[in-house]
Design a protein around this motif. Structure first.
Motif, PDB file in Angstrom:
ATOM      1  N   MET A   1     -16.588  -5.369 -12.688  1.00 13.89           N
ATOM      2  CA  MET A   1     -16.106  -6.422 -11.743  1.00 13.89           C
ATOM      3  C   MET A   1     -14.927  -5.784 -10.817  1.00 13.89           C
ATOM      4  SD  MET A   1     -16.676  -9.721 -11.813  1.00 13.89           S
ATOM      5  CE  MET A   1     -15.868 -11.112 -11.277  1.00 13.89           C
ATOM      6  N   MET A   2     -13.951  -5.388 -11.579  1.00  9.87           N
ATOM      7  CA  MET A   2     -12.633  -4.792 -10.900  1.00  9.87           C
ATOM      8  C   MET A   2     -13.100  -3.823 -10.017  1.00  9.87           C
ATOM      9  SD  MET A   2      -9.350  -4.567 -11.143  1.00  9.87           S
ATOM     10  CE  MET A   2      -7.989  -3.526 -11.266  1.00  9.87           C
ATOM     11  N   LYS A   3     -14.041  -2.850 -10.347  1.00 11.50           N
ATOM     12  CA  LYS A   3     -14.565  -1.842  -9.224  1.00 11.50           C
ATOM     13  C   LYS A   3     -15.065  -2.409  -8.193  1.00 11.50           C
ATOM     14  CE  LYS A   3     -14.933   1.949 -12.234  1.00 11.50           C
ATOM     15  NZ  LYS A   3     -15.945   3.228 -12.898  1.00 11.50           N
ATOM     16  N   ASP A   4     -15.922  -3.413  -8.355  1.00  8.80           N
ATOM     17  CA  ASP A   4     -16.446  -4.087  -7.174  1.00  8.80           C
ATOM     18  C   ASP A   4     -15.391  -4.785  -6.313  1.00  8.80           C
ATOM     19  OD1 ASP A   4     -19.151  -3.443  -8.159  1.00  8.80           O
ATOM     20  OD2 ASP A   4     -19.631  -5.374  -8.967  1.00  8.80           O
ATOM     21  N   ALA A   5     -14.594  -5.349  -6.804  1.00 12.72           N
ATOM     22  CA  ALA A   5     -13.565  -6.114  -5.976  1.00 12.72           C
ATOM     23  C   ALA A   5     -12.596  -4.959  -5.311  1.00 12.72           C
ATOM     24  CB  ALA A   5     -12.499  -7.097  -6.935  1.00 12.72           C
ATOM     25  N   LEU A   6     -12.337  -3.859  -6.200  1.00  7.87           N
ATOM     26  CA  LEU A   6     -11.697  -2.917  -5.363  1.00  7.87           C
ATOM     27  C   LEU A   6     -12.615  -2.166  -4.124  1.00  7.87           C
ATOM     28  CD1 LEU A   6      -9.254  -0.951  -5.431  1.00  7.87           C
ATOM     29  CD2 LEU A   6     -10.108   0.561  -7.031  1.00  7.87           C
ATOM     30  N   GLN A   7     -13.685  -2.097  -4.531  1.00  6.07           N
ATOM     31  CA  GLN A   7     -14.655  -1.574  -3.409  1.00  6.07           C
ATOM     32  C   GLN A   7     -14.462  -2.568  -2.036  1.00  6.07           C
ATOM     33  OE1 GLN A   7     -16.093   1.845  -3.640  1.00  6.07           O
ATOM     34  NE2 GLN A   7     -16.160   1.182  -1.479  1.00  6.07           N
ATOM     35  N   LEU A   9     -12.210  -4.635  -1.137  1.00  9.81           N
ATOM     36  CA  LEU A   9     -11.157  -4.448  -0.600  1.00  9.81           C
ATOM     37  C   LEU A   9     -10.848  -3.367   0.345  1.00  9.81           C
ATOM     38  CD1 LEU A   9      -8.047  -5.493  -0.177  1.00  9.81           C
ATOM     39  CD2 LEU A   9      -7.686  -4.394  -2.311  1.00  9.81           C
ATOM     40  N   LEU A  10     -11.197  -2.318  -0.292  1.00  5.58           N
ATOM     41  CA  LEU A  10     -11.282  -0.908   0.520  1.00  5.58           C
ATOM     42  C   LEU A  10     -11.992  -0.569   1.686  1.00  5.58           C
ATOM     43  CD1 LEU A  10      -9.939   2.198   0.365  1.00  5.58           C
ATOM     44  CD2 LEU A  10     -12.105   2.851  -1.133  1.00  5.58           C
ATOM     45  N   ASP A  11     -13.353  -1.286   1.462  1.00  5.34           N
ATOM     46  CA  ASP A  11     -14.264  -1.558   2.657  1.00  5.34           C
ATOM     47  C   ASP A  11     -13.544  -2.280   3.663  1.00  5.34           C
ATOM     48  OD1 ASP A  11     -16.101   0.134   1.229  1.00  5.34           O
ATOM     49  OD2 ASP A  11     -17.498  -1.489   0.618  1.00  5.34           O
ATOM     50  N   CYS A  13     -10.579  -2.885   4.261  1.00  5.26           N
ATOM     51  CA  CYS A  13      -9.292  -2.014   4.968  1.00  5.26           C
ATOM     52  C   CYS A  13      -9.903  -1.035   5.841  1.00  5.26           C
ATOM     53  CB  CYS A  13      -8.453  -1.404   4.042  1.00  5.26           C
ATOM     54  SG  CYS A  13      -7.621  -2.452   3.048  1.00  5.26           S
ATOM     55  N   ILE A  14     -10.713  -0.216   5.519  1.00  6.31           N
ATOM     56  CA  ILE A  14     -11.457   0.683   6.357  1.00  6.31           C
ATOM     57  C   ILE A  14     -12.174   0.114   7.608  1.00  6.31           C
ATOM     58  CG2 ILE A  14     -13.398   2.499   6.442  1.00  6.31           C
ATOM     59  CD1 ILE A  14     -12.722   3.023   3.399  1.00  6.31           C
ATOM     60  N   GLU A  15     -12.763  -1.049   7.400  1.00  2.00           N
ATOM     61  CA  GLU A  15     -13.569  -1.576   8.574  1.00  2.00           C
ATOM     62  C   GLU A  15     -12.388  -2.217   9.526  1.00  2.00           C
ATOM     63  OE1 GLU A  15     -16.533  -5.385   9.483  1.00  2.00           O
ATOM     64  OE2 GLU A  15     -16.502  -4.336   7.464  1.00  2.00           O
ATOM     65  N   HIS A  16     -11.385  -2.898   9.185  1.00  2.00           N
ATOM     66  CA  HIS A  16     -10.432  -3.621  10.031  1.00  2.00           C
ATOM     67  C   HIS A  16      -9.374  -2.775  10.257  1.00  2.00           C
ATOM     68  CE1 HIS A  16     -13.251  -6.849   9.703  1.00  2.00           C
ATOM     69  NE2 HIS A  16     -13.114  -6.807   8.353  1.00  2.00           N
ATOM     70  N   GLY A  17      -9.010  -1.622   9.501  1.00  2.00           N
ATOM     71  CA  GLY A  17      -7.543  -1.014   9.587  1.00  2.00           C
ATOM     72  C   GLY A  17      -7.411  -0.173  11.099  1.00  2.00           C
ATOM     73  N   THR A  18      -6.368  -0.114  11.832  1.00  2.00           N
ATOM     74  CA  THR A  18      -5.926   0.772  12.598  1.00  2.00           C
ATOM     75  C   THR A  18      -6.074   2.265  12.018  1.00  2.00           C
ATOM     76  OG1 THR A  18      -3.593   0.698  12.298  1.00  2.00           O
ATOM     77  CG2 THR A  18      -4.609  -1.095  13.856  1.00  2.00           C
ATOM     78  N   LEU A  22      -5.100   3.320   8.301  1.00  2.00           N
ATOM     79  CA  LEU A  22      -5.858   4.091   7.488  1.00  2.00           C
ATOM     80  C   LEU A  22      -5.199   5.484   7.005  1.00  2.00           C
ATOM     81  CD1 LEU A  22      -9.169   4.002   9.450  1.00  2.00           C
ATOM     82  CD2 LEU A  22      -8.634   2.653   7.473  1.00  2.00           C
ATOM     83  N   ASP A  23      -4.155   5.897   7.735  1.00  2.00           N
ATOM     84  CA  ASP A  23      -3.408   7.171   7.400  1.00  2.00           C
ATOM     85  C   ASP A  23      -2.584   6.625   6.208  1.00  2.00           C
ATOM     86  OD1 ASP A  23      -2.468   9.884   8.054  1.00  2.00           O
ATOM     87  OD2 ASP A  23      -0.596   8.741   8.658  1.00  2.00           O
ATOM     88  N   ALA A  24      -1.960   5.373   6.044  1.00  2.00           N
ATOM     89  CA  ALA A  24      -1.104   4.917   5.279  1.00  2.00           C
ATOM     90  C   ALA A  24      -2.015   4.821   4.060  1.00  2.00           C
ATOM     91  CB  ALA A  24      -0.395   3.741   5.717  1.00  2.00           C
ATOM     92  N   LEU A  25      -3.196   4.249   4.070  1.00  2.00           N
ATOM     93  CA  LEU A  25      -4.075   4.043   3.093  1.00  2.00           C
ATOM     94  C   LEU A  25      -4.281   5.565   2.160  1.00  2.00           C
ATOM     95  CD1 LEU A  25      -5.741   1.927   1.291  1.00  2.00           C
ATOM     96  CD2 LEU A  25      -7.579   2.115   2.880  1.00  2.00           C
TER      97      LEU A  25
END
Length: 161
Positions: A1-7, A9-11, A13-18, A22-25
Motif C-alpha cells: 500500500m505504501m509503495k503504491d502511494a509513493l509510486q 506521488l513520484l509519477d 511529480c515526474i509528470e508535472h514537475g519543471t 525534477l533536479d531537486a527531486l
C-alpha cells in the motif's frame, strides 16, 4: 500500500514537475539512497549529501549547494547553513567524548556575513573548551570561492547515553 502511494506521488511529480523540480527531486532521492546504501545514521546526512572528516581536533563537513536548499532569493537558506554548522560542531563534540557519553546542542549562535552561493558549503568546527558537563565549540562556514559566510559558536551538554 505504501509503495503504491509513493509510486503515484513520484509519477505525478515526474509528470508535472519543471526541470528545476525534477533536479531537486533527484537530489533528494539520491540523498535518501545514499543514507540507505552507506547506512548513515540520519536522513539529514544523506539528504544534504554530507561528507565529514576529522583531523587535528577539527571536524569538517562539506555539502553540495543545490537549488532545493535555496531560499526565495535563490541563495543558500540560512537554516541549512545553521544545520551544517551545528552538525559539524556536534559531530566534533561526540567524536571526542568517551564511550557512553554524547553531546547535544544547548545553545547555538550564528553570525551570517555573506550570502551562500556557489557549488559547495564547507563548515569547519574546533573545540574551544571541554569541561565535564559542557563543551564550547566554534564553527565557520565557507562557500566554494573561499569566502566566509558565517561564524558560529555552540555550547553542548555532555550527557550519558
Amino acid at each position: 500500500m505504501m509503495k503504491d502511494a509513493l509510486q503515484q506521488l513520484l509519477d505525478s511529480c515526474i509528470e508535472h514537475g519543471t526541470e528545476t523540480d525534477l533536479d531537486a527531486l533527484q537530489h533528494l532521492l539520491e540523498g535518501v539512497q545514499k543514507k540507505i546504501i552507506q547506512n548513515k545514521s540520519t536522513f539529514i546526512d544523506g539528504i544534504l549529501h554530507m561528507e565529514r572528516t576529522f583531523e587535528q581536533n577539527t571536524c569538517e563537513i562539506t555539502i553540495p549547494i543545490q537549488s532545493v536548499l535555496n531560499n526565495n532569493l535563490n541563495i543558500l537558506h540560512g537554516g541549512i547553513t545553521a544545520t551544517v554548522l551545528d552538525t559539524a560542531m556536534g559531530s566534533l563534540a561526540n567524536y571526542y567524548l568517551p564511550e557512553g557519553f554524547g553531546a547535544v546542542t544547548n545553545q547555538l549562535n550564528i553570525h551570517y556575513t555573506a550570502p551562500g552561493t556557489g557549488d559547495l558549503l564547507r563548515c569547519k568546527a574546533e573545540i574551544i573548551h571541554q569541561g565535564s558537563k559542557t563543551m564550547v565549540i566554534s564553527g565557520e562556514a565557507y562557500r566554494s570561492d573561499g569566502k566566509k559566510i558565517a561564524h558560529a559558536t555552540g555550547t553542548f551538554f555532555i550527557i550519558s547515553k
